[in-house]
Design a protein around this motif. Structure first.
Motif, PDB file in Angstrom:
ATOM      1  N   LYS A 123       0.834  -1.207   0.000  1.00  0.00           N
ATOM      2  CA  LYS A 123       0.000   0.000   0.000  1.00  0.00           C
ATOM      3  C   LYS A 123       0.865   1.253   0.000  1.00  0.00           C
ATOM      4  O   LYS A 123       0.573   2.232  -0.692  1.00  0.00           O
ATOM      5  N   LYS A 124       1.906   1.196   0.790  1.00  0.00           N
ATOM      6  CA  LYS A 124       2.790   2.357   0.902  1.00  0.00           C
ATOM      7  C   LYS A 124       3.464   2.673  -0.425  1.00  0.00           C
ATOM      8  O   LYS A 124       3.605   3.845  -0.802  1.00  0.00           O
ATOM      9  N   GLN A 125       3.868   1.624  -1.169  1.00  0.00           N
ATOM     10  CA  GLN A 125       4.557   1.802  -2.444  1.00  0.00           C
ATOM     11  C   GLN A 125       3.601   1.861  -3.625  1.00  0.00           C
ATOM     12  O   GLN A 125       4.032   1.907  -4.777  1.00  0.00           O
ATOM     13  N   GLN A 126       2.285   1.840  -3.313  1.00  0.00           N
ATOM     14  CA  GLN A 126       1.244   1.929  -4.344  1.00  0.00           C
ATOM     15  C   GLN A 126       1.404   0.820  -5.397  1.00  0.00           C
ATOM     16  O   GLN A 126       1.377   1.042  -6.595  1.00  0.00           O
ATOM     17  N   ILE A 127       1.584  -0.395  -4.852  1.00  0.00           N
ATOM     18  CA  ILE A 127       1.663  -1.590  -5.702  1.00  0.00           C
ATOM     19  C   ILE A 127       0.340  -2.326  -5.580  1.00  0.00           C
ATOM     20  O   ILE A 127      -0.122  -2.622  -4.475  1.00  0.00           O
ATOM     21  N   TYR A 128      -0.259  -2.634  -6.731  1.00  0.00           N
ATOM     22  CA  TYR A 128      -1.552  -3.315  -6.711  1.00  0.00           C
ATOM     23  C   TYR A 128      -1.332  -4.792  -6.355  1.00  0.00           C
ATOM     24  O   TYR A 128      -0.461  -5.456  -6.899  1.00  0.00           O
ATOM     25  N   TYR A 129      -2.150  -5.285  -5.419  1.00  0.00           N
ATOM     26  CA  TYR A 129      -2.048  -6.696  -5.046  1.00  0.00           C
ATOM     27  C   TYR A 129      -3.459  -7.264  -4.901  1.00  0.00           C
ATOM     28  O   TYR A 129      -4.433  -6.530  -4.702  1.00  0.00           O
TER      29      TYR A 129
END
Length: 653
Positions: A180-186
């Motif tokens: 979430k912090k690195q704005q990576i979709y999971y």
């Protein structure tokens, strides 16, 4: 009733008859094959006449037979474990049969073909089972990824990348926070208590960051290279698994149908074990391109029977056979011992074998201790109910055909059931209960009488043991040894008994004096005899005095016989205590739980009583009786025979 008289057998025949003769001798089960290549005085002629003959090598054939035996064992185990439960197993029922008949009816070609068929079924079954396990593992893995809605192999974008992996639940919160912090979709694809399975979609420029997170949190990557979706592959796997299950069911039915072959496999095993035993002695006889020659040991009285037995397979004109008396060297160093007793004494031979067989020239102790063991065992168990139960169980068991060792064991306890019942009637004990009659000996009121009777039995047995010691010395013409080791000790015992009776019971000074004189004279003989035998009189005197000191051991021996009283009384008292315990129960419990309790408690008491009587009865023979006259150290007679694993081999004309 003694050690069987043995003779040395020599058999010569053309080498072409060797296999038939060996098989016949094995079926006879009464000839021990000598090793003609052993370096002994008796085999000196071998080097003179057959110096070019080497012992036959048999390892290749033995290996072949052992491989077949292993294959049979594995085949039987496989059929019983994996065959359909609807099919009944047909095991070979124990029976008596001549080895000749067994081998004539054995078709090795048919057996090997059937064995290969079973092995092929096993290979197919194991192959199918392995495929199923592989599919199950693959299915278990893909079930966790069946929600994946794209095929990674077909995914290709210039600006983004994806990652599939698994994380420990404890680390997932921190992984999720970083995503979430690195704005990576999971997206979580599957989760359970042990693992979180997820997918990532991220810009290619964040590839190094994602790789660092994977290393930091020890995330396991999942690689999926198939061209279809996991749920589609899962469907294929499930369909393939169903097909394998049906295939395995068919194989299970086919394997189950082979249960009828277990009987034939066990028969083949019996025959192969017989062949193996023949090959194990191939290095002991002489065989070249012309002649077959073997020597062995046989009971002298069985020689004519063997000739007739051989003549049924090989014409008398095709072999030469003779027996001869063993030499002194062979008697001392080589000749085996075979006991010969009647059918009532024969089961007790196993006690002699447990201790040590007599040497060929030594007395067989079995018929001498058998009556004492018979009485002692009954006296120590001493319950008519236990004895009756023993008699019923052993008689019923002996009505079936048993392995020879088990048969002898059952006969042993069947005979011992008789004194157990007799002493139970003497003590008035039937499963711990008492009948309404006055017992000859009461375990509560006649303890001293039973104790005295136990010691009297001990005196009688020791007296006989000393007589046997004297007899053995006389046999080798050691007359002084017969006096010092046998007759003199009998004199001491007799004098002590006469003196004791005269002083305590009869109050006769004359009897007392006779007893003292006889005991003193016998003691003097024990001291003087070694002096006569020894060159050094002083050394002989010391040896005689030391021998006389052994009288303390006789006191201990007589005390040992008091266990006859102790065990007999304790066993009956424990049984009576069990009955009393149950009698205190309320009527409802007495005839429900009480019955079960009685069976368990009396079963335990029977087991302990029989075990104690067996062990302590043997101990009295080995220590108190054998120690007086018996040396042992004989070599057991080991004839060429079969294993008799499933079939009792008989001599059939």
């Amino acid at each position: 009733m003694a050690v069987s008289k043995m003779s040395k057998l020599t058999l010569i025949a053309p080498q072409g008859y060797s296999e038939k003769i060996l098989s016949t001798v094995q079926g006879f089960q009464g000839v021990e094959i000598r090793d003609l290549f052993q370096q002994t005085v008796s085999n000196a002629w071998v080097a003179d006449y057959f110096n070019e003959v080497e012992p036959l090598a048999s390892q290749t054939e033995l290996t072949k037979i052992e491989d077949q035996l292993k294959a049979i064992s594995e085949a039987i185990q496989f059929i019983e474990r994996h065959g359909s439960s609807k099919e009944k197993s047909f095991h070979l029922k124990r029976r008596q049969e001549a080895l000749k008949v067994l081998e004539e009816t054995f078709d090795e070609t048919d057996f090997l073909a059937e064995l290969i068929n079973i092995q092929d079924l096993e290979k197919n079954f194991l192959k199918t089972e392995k495929k199923r396990q592989t599919l199950q593992e693959e299915e278990s893995l893909l079930q966790k990824w069946q929600s994946l809605d794209f095929v990674p192999k077909n995914y290709s974008l210039y600006s983004t990348n994806f990652f599939l992996g698994s994380s420990d639940p404890e680390a997932w919160e921190r992984v999720e926070h970083q995503m979430k912090k690195q704005q990576i979709y999971y997206e979580v694809i599957h989760s359970d208590d042990q693992t979180i399975h997820f997918g990532l979609l991220y810009l290619r420029e964040k590839n190094e960051l994602v790789q660092e997170l994977i290393r930091q949190f020890s995330i396991n990557a999942f690689r999926y290279d198939l061209p279809i979706l996991p749920k589609e592959k899962l469907a294929e796997i499930q369909q393939a698994s169903l097909e394998l299950i049906e295939q395995q069911k068919l194989l299970t039915r086919l394997i189950g149908q082979k249960k009828v072959m277990i009987e034939k496999l066990e028969l083949a095993e019996e025959i192969l074990l017989a062949k193996k035993n023949r090959w194990l002695i191939y290095h002991r006889f002489i065989k070249n391109e012309r002649v077959f020659l073997l020597q062995g040991w046989i009971e002298t009285e069985m020689f004519e029977t063997l000739k007739v037995f051989l003549a049924e397979s090989v014409d008398l004109t095709n072999f030469y056979i003779e027996i001869e008396e063993p030499s002194d060297f062979e008697i001392e160093e080589e000749i085996p011992t075979k006991l010969k007793n009647n059918r009532f004494v024969r089961p007790f031979e196993m006690l002699t074998e447990m201790y040590s067989l007599p040497k060929y020239h030594e007395v067989d102790p079995t018929p001498w201790f058998m009556p004492f063991y018979f009485v002692f065992f009954g006296m120590m168990v001493a319950d008519a109910g236990y004895g009756a139960l023993m008699l019923v169980v052993t008689t019923i068991t002996l009505r079936t055909l048993l392995p020879r060792g088990m048969e002898r064991f059952m006969q042993f306890f069947q005979i011992l059931a008789v004194p157990t019942m007799l002493w139970g009637l003497i003590y008035n004990s039937f499963f711990g209960f008492s009948f309404n009659y006055q017992p000859l000996l009461s375990t509560s009121n006649d303890v001293i009488s039973i104790l005295i009777l136990s010691v009297i039995f001990g005196v009688i047995q020791i007296f006989i043991g000393l007589g046997l010691a004297a007899s053995e010395k006389i046999k080798v013409k050691n007359y002084l040894g017969a006096i010092s080791d046998g007759f003199a000790w009998q004199g001491i015992l007799t004098g002590t008994i006469v003196g004791g009776l005269g002083k305590i019971v009869m109050h006769s000074q004359a009897f007392f004096t006779v007893g003292v004189v006889l005991a003193s004279f016998s003691a003097l003989l024990i001291v003087i005899t070694p002096m006569i035998q020894s060159k050094s009189k002083l050394q002989g005197l010391a040896s005689g005095a030391y021998n006389l000191y052994g009288i303390t051991g006789y006191i201990g021996d007589l005390v040992s016989y008091t266990r006859l009283m102790a065990l007999g009384i304790s066993g009956g008292s424990i049984a009576a205590a069990f009955n009393m315990l149950v009698s205190y129960m309320p009527p409802i419990a007495r005839f429900s739980v009480g019955i079960l309790l009685m069976v368990i408690l009396h079963g335990l008491n029977i087991f302990l009583s029989l075990l104690s009587a067996y062990v302590h009865g043997a101990r009295l023979q080995y220590v108190e009786f054998f120690g007086k006259f018996y040396e042992g150290g004989g070599r057991a007679f080991r004839p060429l025979k079969t294993e008799e694993k499933y079939v009792n081999i008989k001599q059939e004309k």
